[in-house]
Design a protein around this motif. Sequence first.
Motif, PDB file in Angstrom:
ATOM      1  N   LEU A 142       0.840  -1.192   0.000  1.00  0.00           N
ATOM      2  CA  LEU A 142       0.000   0.000   0.000  1.00  0.00           C
ATOM      3  C   LEU A 142       0.878   1.247   0.000  1.00  0.00           C
ATOM      4  O   LEU A 142       1.863   1.327   0.735  1.00  0.00           O
ATOM      5  CB  LEU A 142      -0.920   0.030   1.223  1.00  0.00           C
ATOM      6  CG  LEU A 142      -1.990  -1.051   1.318  1.00  0.00           C
ATOM      7  CD1 LEU A 142      -2.668  -1.010   2.683  1.00  0.00           C
ATOM      8  CD2 LEU A 142      -3.022  -0.904   0.206  1.00  0.00           C
ATOM      9  N   SER A 143       0.506   2.228  -0.807  1.00  0.00           N
ATOM     10  CA  SER A 143       1.162   3.532  -0.770  1.00  0.00           C
ATOM     11  C   SER A 143       0.406   4.424   0.209  1.00  0.00           C
ATOM     12  O   SER A 143      -0.758   4.161   0.543  1.00  0.00           O
ATOM     13  CB  SER A 143       1.144   4.167  -2.161  1.00  0.00           C
ATOM     14  OG  SER A 143      -0.197   4.520  -2.516  1.00  0.00           O
ATOM     15  N   ALA A 165      -3.266  -1.718  -8.672  1.00  0.00           N
ATOM     16  CA  ALA A 165      -2.080  -1.190  -9.347  1.00  0.00           C
ATOM     17  C   ALA A 165      -0.824  -1.388  -8.518  1.00  0.00           C
ATOM     18  O   ALA A 165       0.280  -1.510  -9.071  1.00  0.00           O
ATOM     19  CB  ALA A 165      -2.287   0.293  -9.652  1.00  0.00           C
ATOM     20  N   GLU A 166      -0.957  -1.411  -7.202  1.00  0.00           N
ATOM     21  CA  GLU A 166       0.204  -1.571  -6.328  1.00  0.00           C
ATOM     22  C   GLU A 166       0.492  -3.029  -5.988  1.00  0.00           C
ATOM     23  O   GLU A 166       1.496  -3.324  -5.328  1.00  0.00           O
ATOM     24  CB  GLU A 166      -0.019  -0.759  -5.044  1.00  0.00           C
ATOM     25  CG  GLU A 166      -0.046   0.741  -5.331  1.00  0.00           C
ATOM     26  CD  GLU A 166      -0.564   1.587  -4.189  1.00  0.00           C
ATOM     27  OE1 GLU A 166      -0.568   2.832  -4.345  1.00  0.00           O
ATOM     28  OE2 GLU A 166      -0.963   1.015  -3.150  1.00  0.00           O
ATOM     29  N   ASN A 167      -0.394  -3.928  -6.443  1.00  0.00           N
ATOM     30  CA  ASN A 167      -0.226  -5.350  -6.173  1.00  0.00           C
ATOM     31  C   ASN A 167      -0.407  -6.157  -7.456  1.00  0.00           C
ATOM     32  O   ASN A 167      -1.304  -6.997  -7.566  1.00  0.00           O
ATOM     33  CB  ASN A 167      -1.232  -5.797  -5.104  1.00  0.00           C
ATOM     34  CG  ASN A 167      -0.983  -5.156  -3.755  1.00  0.00           C
ATOM     35  OD1 ASN A 167      -0.234  -5.668  -2.942  1.00  0.00           O
ATOM     36  ND2 ASN A 167      -1.618  -4.014  -3.537  1.00  0.00           N
ATOM     37  N   PRO A 255       9.311   7.202   0.953  1.00  0.00           N
ATOM     38  CA  PRO A 255       9.658   8.246  -0.017  1.00  0.00           C
ATOM     39  C   PRO A 255      10.733   7.833  -1.024  1.00  0.00           C
ATOM     40  O   PRO A 255      10.859   8.471  -2.073  1.00  0.00           O
ATOM     41  CB  PRO A 255      10.147   9.395   0.878  1.00  0.00           C
ATOM     42  CG  PRO A 255       9.420   9.201   2.165  1.00  0.00           C
ATOM     43  CD  PRO A 255       9.361   7.719   2.338  1.00  0.00           C
ATOM     44  N   ALA A 256      11.507   6.784  -0.714  1.00  0.00           N
ATOM     45  CA  ALA A 256      12.496   6.296  -1.671  1.00  0.00           C
ATOM     46  C   ALA A 256      11.866   5.429  -2.755  1.00  0.00           C
ATOM     47  O   ALA A 256      12.560   4.978  -3.663  1.00  0.00           O
ATOM     48  CB  ALA A 256      13.570   5.500  -0.935  1.00  0.00           C
ATOM     49  N   GLY A 257      10.543   5.219  -2.663  1.00  0.00           N
ATOM     50  CA  GLY A 257       9.833   4.437  -3.671  1.00  0.00           C
ATOM     51  C   GLY A 257       9.800   2.947  -3.401  1.00  0.00           C
ATOM     52  O   GLY A 257       9.299   2.177  -4.224  1.00  0.00           O
ATOM     53  N   ARG A 294      16.598   4.600   2.409  1.00  0.00           N
ATOM     54  CA  ARG A 294      16.329   3.272   1.859  1.00  0.00           C
ATOM     55  C   ARG A 294      16.173   2.255   2.995  1.00  0.00           C
ATOM     56  O   ARG A 294      16.880   2.296   3.993  1.00  0.00           O
ATOM     57  CB  ARG A 294      17.448   2.835   0.918  1.00  0.00           C
ATOM     58  CG  ARG A 294      17.584   3.733  -0.309  1.00  0.00           C
ATOM     59  CD  ARG A 294      18.517   3.137  -1.338  1.00  0.00           C
ATOM     60  NE  ARG A 294      18.004   1.884  -1.895  1.00  0.00           N
ATOM     61  CZ  ARG A 294      17.108   1.800  -2.875  1.00  0.00           C
ATOM     62  NH1 ARG A 294      16.598   2.913  -3.405  1.00  0.00           N
ATOM     63  NH2 ARG A 294      16.715   0.628  -3.317  1.00  0.00           N
ATOM     64  N   GLY A 295      15.192   1.363   2.806  1.00  0.00           N
ATOM     65  CA  GLY A 295      14.953   0.323   3.801  1.00  0.00           C
ATOM     66  C   GLY A 295      14.176   0.784   5.008  1.00  0.00           C
ATOM     67  O   GLY A 295      14.028   0.019   5.973  1.00  0.00           O
ATOM     68  N   ALA A 296      13.662   2.023   4.991  1.00  0.00           N
ATOM     69  CA  ALA A 296      12.945   2.548   6.152  1.00  0.00           C
ATOM     70  C   ALA A 296      11.451   2.285   6.025  1.00  0.00           C
ATOM     71  O   ALA A 296      10.841   2.569   4.990  1.00  0.00           O
ATOM     72  CB  ALA A 296      13.193   4.042   6.304  1.00  0.00           C
TER      73      ALA A 296
END
Length: 356
Positions: A142-143, A165-167, A255-257, A294-296
């Motif tokens: 989920l975004s 769209a996210e899955n 936020p890093a996508g 990253r990884g957060a």
Amino acid sequence: MANSPLTTWPGLLTALTVAASAAGLTATALLTREQAPQAPPVTATVSGSGSSAQQGAMDAWRAEFRRVHPEVRVDYRPTSSGAGIAEFVAGGTAFAGSDVVMDPHQQALADRRCRGRAVNLPMVIGPVALAYNLPSVPRLKLSPTTLTGVFSGRVTRWDAPQIAAENPGVLLPHRPIRLFHRSDDSGTSHNLTSYLSAAGGWPYRPSSRWTGSGAGVKGSGGIAAAVAQTEGSIGYMEYRFAGDARLRTASLRNPAGEFVALSPESAGRALDGARVSGYRGGLVVTMDQRARTRGAYPLVLITYEIFCSGHRGAPARTFLDYTASDAGQSYLALCGYAPLPQDLLTRVRARLGVTG
């Protein structure tokens, strides 16, 4: 043929007696309670209440603190952040746990109660889980934008285009989303809506009182139970409640996508870039919701302890000194939390006047 208990007991007693004699003891001393070492009597009781988010950490802290300080008993009731602050202000407890710092009105009342200064200090990082009940979907992404749509009531079905769209490749059920939220004054609600406001376009003002859609349930434990019993549901709660109920939790896009699964390690990384500022003798942590770490895992809350700064040496301060110690912070990950980063912990200890 195995011996019966009646035939083995005399032999066992003889063996124990011999062993006791070898140690310079008598069988009477071994078998009677009058001679057994007695725990020292409790001479002080410390009471606290508030955040249910920190209940697991508090239970672990209390048990270990009692082992080190058997003369002090610490009681803690997970009543909610708002209720904990209110009880502290009224003088009913020695400290309060809260997922948000006191607002100016609460601060003024707390200072009056303390006849000096009441202090907020961060003590533990509590990841917030988005737990769901979809037996056919073992992994869900989920975004924050889609999550805002779900919790505001705009996205109402599990196979909605935003979720699909996210899955990609996941067979999402065509069924309504059953949404659960906190009905009580909750710091977890405040942290979730603050996160959604900064990252997902939440249409309401962040608040400890829920303003979105869904059915209200009291306490994180109540939400965990409701989700576990309701297929097609989703709710927010602290990580430990989701783990205790064996619920699946969604991965969130940071936020890093990246879509990142919740863990103590990924939650701890979310504090990279957080701003720490002094406030009336205490500390306030402000998360940077746009940090591209990253990884957060991006949805975490900081739980605070609120206490009177002038009571140095009191049992409550001794207990809080312990929670900020190496021992107090060392096993938080085992309880579903993340310990404070070392630089923040150093500042907390400086405010408490301890070194580790």
